[in-house]
Design a protein around this motif. Structure first.
Motif, mmCIF file in Angstrom:
data_model
loop_
_atom_site.group_PDB
_atom_site.id
_atom_site.type_symbol
_atom_site.label_atom_id
_atom_site.label_comp_id
_atom_site.label_asym_id
_atom_site.label_seq_id
_atom_site.Cartn_x
_atom_site.Cartn_y
_atom_site.Cartn_z
ATOM 1 N N UNK A 283 -2.135 156.789 47.140
ATOM 2 C CA UNK A 283 -0.690 156.685 47.362
ATOM 3 C C UNK A 283 -0.436 155.449 48.217
ATOM 4 N N UNK A 284 0.535 154.642 47.787
ATOM 5 C CA UNK A 284 0.883 153.447 48.543
ATOM 6 C C UNK A 284 2.159 153.675 49.352
ATOM 7 N N UNK A 285 2.365 152.871 50.351
ATOM 8 C CA UNK A 285 3.601 152.932 51.124
ATOM 9 C C UNK A 285 4.794 152.685 50.207
ATOM 10 N N UNK A 286 5.828 153.478 50.356
ATOM 11 C CA UNK A 286 7.038 153.308 49.557
ATOM 12 C C UNK A 286 6.942 153.855 48.160
ATOM 13 N N UNK A 287 5.856 154.570 47.847
ATOM 14 C CA UNK A 287 5.619 155.053 46.493
ATOM 15 C C UNK A 287 5.777 156.566 46.425
ATOM 16 N N UNK A 288 6.346 157.033 45.314
ATOM 17 C CA UNK A 288 6.415 158.469 45.022
ATOM 18 C C UNK A 288 5.487 158.726 43.845
ATOM 19 N N UNK A 289 4.412 159.460 44.093
ATOM 20 C CA UNK A 289 3.529 159.796 42.979
ATOM 21 C C UNK A 289 3.757 161.258 42.594
ATOM 22 N N UNK A 290 3.613 161.548 41.316
ATOM 23 C CA UNK A 290 3.807 162.899 40.826
ATOM 24 C C UNK A 290 2.486 163.599 40.601
ATOM 25 N N UNK A 291 2.433 164.890 40.953
ATOM 26 C CA UNK A 291 1.335 165.771 40.555
ATOM 27 C C UNK A 291 1.969 166.755 39.573
ATOM 28 N N UNK A 464 10.967 167.130 33.811
ATOM 29 C CA UNK A 464 12.114 166.210 33.853
ATOM 30 C C UNK A 464 12.250 165.596 35.247
ATOM 31 N N UNK A 465 11.982 166.393 36.284
ATOM 32 C CA UNK A 465 12.068 165.885 37.660
ATOM 33 C C UNK A 465 10.922 164.920 37.950
ATOM 34 N N UNK A 466 9.750 165.197 37.416
ATOM 35 C CA UNK A 466 8.618 164.284 37.571
ATOM 36 C C UNK A 466 8.975 162.909 36.990
ATOM 37 N N UNK A 467 9.519 162.910 35.773
ATOM 38 C CA UNK A 467 9.881 161.649 35.110
ATOM 39 C C UNK A 467 11.028 160.960 35.848
ATOM 40 N N UNK A 468 11.968 161.752 36.379
ATOM 41 C CA UNK A 468 13.143 161.181 37.030
ATOM 42 C C UNK A 468 12.902 160.665 38.433
ATOM 43 N N UNK A 469 11.828 161.153 39.094
ATOM 44 C CA UNK A 469 11.668 160.860 40.523
ATOM 45 C C UNK A 469 10.458 160.003 40.880
ATOM 46 N N UNK A 470 9.439 159.911 40.037
ATOM 47 C CA UNK A 470 8.182 159.329 40.493
ATOM 48 C C UNK A 470 7.919 157.930 39.941
ATOM 49 N N UNK A 471 6.914 157.257 40.548
ATOM 50 C CA UNK A 471 6.481 155.937 40.103
ATOM 51 C C UNK A 471 5.213 156.015 39.256
ATOM 52 N N UNK A 472 4.312 156.913 39.650
ATOM 53 C CA UNK A 472 3.094 157.172 38.878
ATOM 54 C C UNK A 472 2.895 158.678 38.817
ATOM 55 N N UNK A 473 2.164 159.124 37.785
ATOM 56 C CA UNK A 473 1.950 160.553 37.592
ATOM 57 C C UNK A 473 0.466 160.834 37.383
ATOM 58 N N UNK A 474 -0.024 161.824 38.129
ATOM 59 C CA UNK A 474 -1.335 162.402 37.853
ATOM 60 C C UNK A 474 -1.095 163.756 37.194
ATOM 61 N N UNK A 475 -1.601 163.923 35.985
ATOM 62 C CA UNK A 475 -1.414 165.164 35.249
ATOM 63 C C UNK A 475 -2.599 166.081 35.541
ATOM 64 N N UNK A 476 -2.286 167.325 35.925
ATOM 65 C CA UNK A 476 -3.315 168.274 36.353
ATOM 66 C C UNK A 476 -3.504 169.356 35.296
ATOM 67 N N UNK A 477 -4.773 169.629 35.007
ATOM 68 C CA UNK A 477 -5.131 170.723 34.095
ATOM 69 C C UNK A 477 -6.364 171.408 34.652
ATOM 70 N N UNK A 478 -6.249 172.718 34.892
ATOM 71 C CA UNK A 478 -7.381 173.519 35.372
ATOM 72 C C UNK A 478 -8.027 172.908 36.617
ATOM 73 N N UNK A 479 -7.183 172.500 37.578
ATOM 74 C CA UNK A 479 -7.679 172.011 38.853
ATOM 75 C C UNK A 479 -8.140 170.570 38.872
#
Length: 503
Positions: A283-291, A464-479
């Motif tokens: 995570x960088x300063x000023x960044x919103x990442x999605x889980x 929809x909130x992940x797409x609307x709010x974040x800069x990068x996304x990490x997609x989680x499956x089974x931990x």
């Protein structure tokens, strides 16, 4: 009366709490065999109205009728005699964690049996509970302890308990909030089954697509009054939102120009003793990442592992380039990392204390005088400033946080960390159970943190909130974080594909 099919009619219902007129002459009726939506902004009065109907609040003014006959409902026992059952949003406050699933489902029958000094037939009890779960198409062992269940499983146990007794009116308060899409579809199947049996369903939710998919009528409350009741087919989500807020809604997601700086958090091969496997994120300063991931995918476990709330078995965490040991939440806070948890009432606040205490508890050093005496005037000013800044609707700073609506409680949980000196904010399902207006305000708070150069982790199953709010996304499956994508080059469909195990 509204017609021969009217099961329940509430006339001129009013109720007051200290400093607040929560309901003002509300008239509300329910038809048997009909699925009713009840919606409103947090604090609008919808849950309060249903607590009157279910007997939780007995000091109301007005009258309640069942099938045209006046009913004296002043306690939950009174309501249950008329078949009214309510499943509350906060599941952990309604279940007994050290008892089994079967015991929790059949709790009413156990209590009544013991009241008559009868022996409990455990084999029969578990069979009856298993039959209820089978009718729900829910595969949970009745011998499993409730504290071993997921949130979704706890929700289904509560629903099973509600329908295990004679139920003519089932009230569901945000029932799908902890459920996956598959579990939600199962719940809808059950609701439609109960409708065929002429059970009335009252569905409280902030998820408008769900309401329009399953409900036949929709009622909207605002400021303690019923402002709209209409057939779902004759209205639209935009109309409902306008009635909820008393105005049109601005763009849901705040506009922002991301300006990211140096890496503030780096996680390498982090695993816990439960579910998290070889997590690698930065995570960088000023960044919103999605889980991002479905319910039960491990998002909450990742947030807890980062915050030191679970046992770390391997891996390393670096903050501002320095390796740190985070073995507890205290360590995390010391290093400038904070968590706004999914289960806010259980983990995010001191429910029996005041709004002021909850807002200032994490920053008490700011209000300490010589020899550790507290400057209570300074503390109160800080709390009142935060209440105004976040738009927390409360009679006063001294009101108990337990009496606030869900959205305002969430603002308190966020506000307590804003008074501190954190650099990394972890949000786990931050808009769960809050209305569309409060969501917009919470999104604004999170956006402002990023503008200040904070690093933000936003974990949610609301794609929809992940797409609307974040800069990068990490997609989680089974931990596991199975995919990393820039938000600008992905879509809800792609995230969902990887969330369901796609390669």
């Amino acid at each position: 009366m509204k017609g021969t099919s009217t099961m329940i009619e509430m006339r001129n219902i009013s109720i007051d709490f200290p400093g607040v007129a929560a309901l003002k002459n509300v008239n509300f009726h329910v038809e048997k065999g009909t699925i009713h939506a009840l919606i409103g902004a947090n604090g609008a009065g919808k849950s309060t109205l249903m607590k009157v109907l279910s007997g939780a609040y007995g000091h109301y003014r007005g009258e309640i009728y069942f099938h045209g006959e006046q009913a004296a409902i002043r306690s939950p026992k009174d309501a249950k005699q008329f078949g009214v059952q309510m499943v509350y949003q906060e599941v952990d406050t309604a279940l007994i964690p050290h008892l089994t699933v079967g015991e929790n489902i059949m709790l009413e029958q156990m209590i009544h049996g013991m009241g008559r000094k009868q022996l409990i037939h455990w084999k029969q009890l578990h069979k009856q509970a298993a039959d209820v779960l089978a009718n729900l198409n829910v595969a949970i062992s009745t011998h499993k302890r409730v504290d071993e269940l997921t949130l979704a499983e706890k929700q289904m146990v509560l629903i099973a308990r509600a329908i295990s007794d004679q139920c003519s009116c089932l009230i569901l308060d945000e029932p799908t909030a902890p459920l996956s899409q598959t579990e939600t579809e199962e719940l809808f199947r059950l609701i439609r089954l109960l409708k065929k049996k002429e059970v009335a369903i009252i569905f409280i939710s902030h998820r408008l697509p769900e309401l329009f998919a399953i409900c036949e009528e929709i009622a909207v409350m605002r400021n303690g009054e019923l402002v709209m009741k209409e057939k779902t087919a004759l209205t639209s989500p935009d109309d409902v939102i306008e009635q909820m807020l008393g105005k049109t809604l601005d763009e849901q997601y705040p506009s922002r120009q991301p300006s990211t700086g140096e890496t503030i958090l780096e996680v390498k091969n982090l695993s816990d003793d439960h579910m998290v496997k070889n997590l690698n994120i930065e995570v960088r300063k000023g960044e919103i990442i999605g889980i991002a991931g479905l319910v039960g995918a491990g998002k909450t476990e990742i947030c807890q592992a980062l915050f030191g709330a679970s046992l770390q078995t391997s891996g390393a965490i670096f903050i501002r380039g320095q390796k740190v040991n985070i073995a507890s939440p205290t360590d995390a806070v010391r290093h400038g990392m904070v968590l706004v948890p999914e289960e806010r009432r259980k983990e995010g606040m001191i429910i029996s204390e005041s709004v002021a205490t909850n807002l200032t508890v994490s920053a008490m050093s700011r209000f300490s005088k010589l020899f550790s005496f507290i400057d209570f005037k300074k503390e109160k000013r800080a709390a009142e400033d935060m209440i105004q800044r976040l738009g927390i609707v409360t009679p006063s700073a001294e009101a108990k946080v337990a009496n606030l609506s869900g959205g305002n409680q969430q603002k308190v949980v966020i506000g307590k960390w804003l008074l501190g000196e954190a650099d990394i904010y972890i949000f786990d399902e931050p808009t769960k159970g809050v209305d569309i207006g409060a969501k917009r305000e919470i999104f604004g708070l999170i956006t402002e943190l990023a503008k200040q150069g904070k690093g933000v982790i936003y974990a949610s199953s609301e794609l929809a909130d992940i797409v609307g709010m974040t800069d990068r996304v990490y997609v989680v499956y089974d931990g596991e974080a199975v995919k990393e994508v820039p938000t600008s080059s992905t879509s809800e469909a792609e995230i969902l594909y990887y969330s369901t195990g796609g390669k």
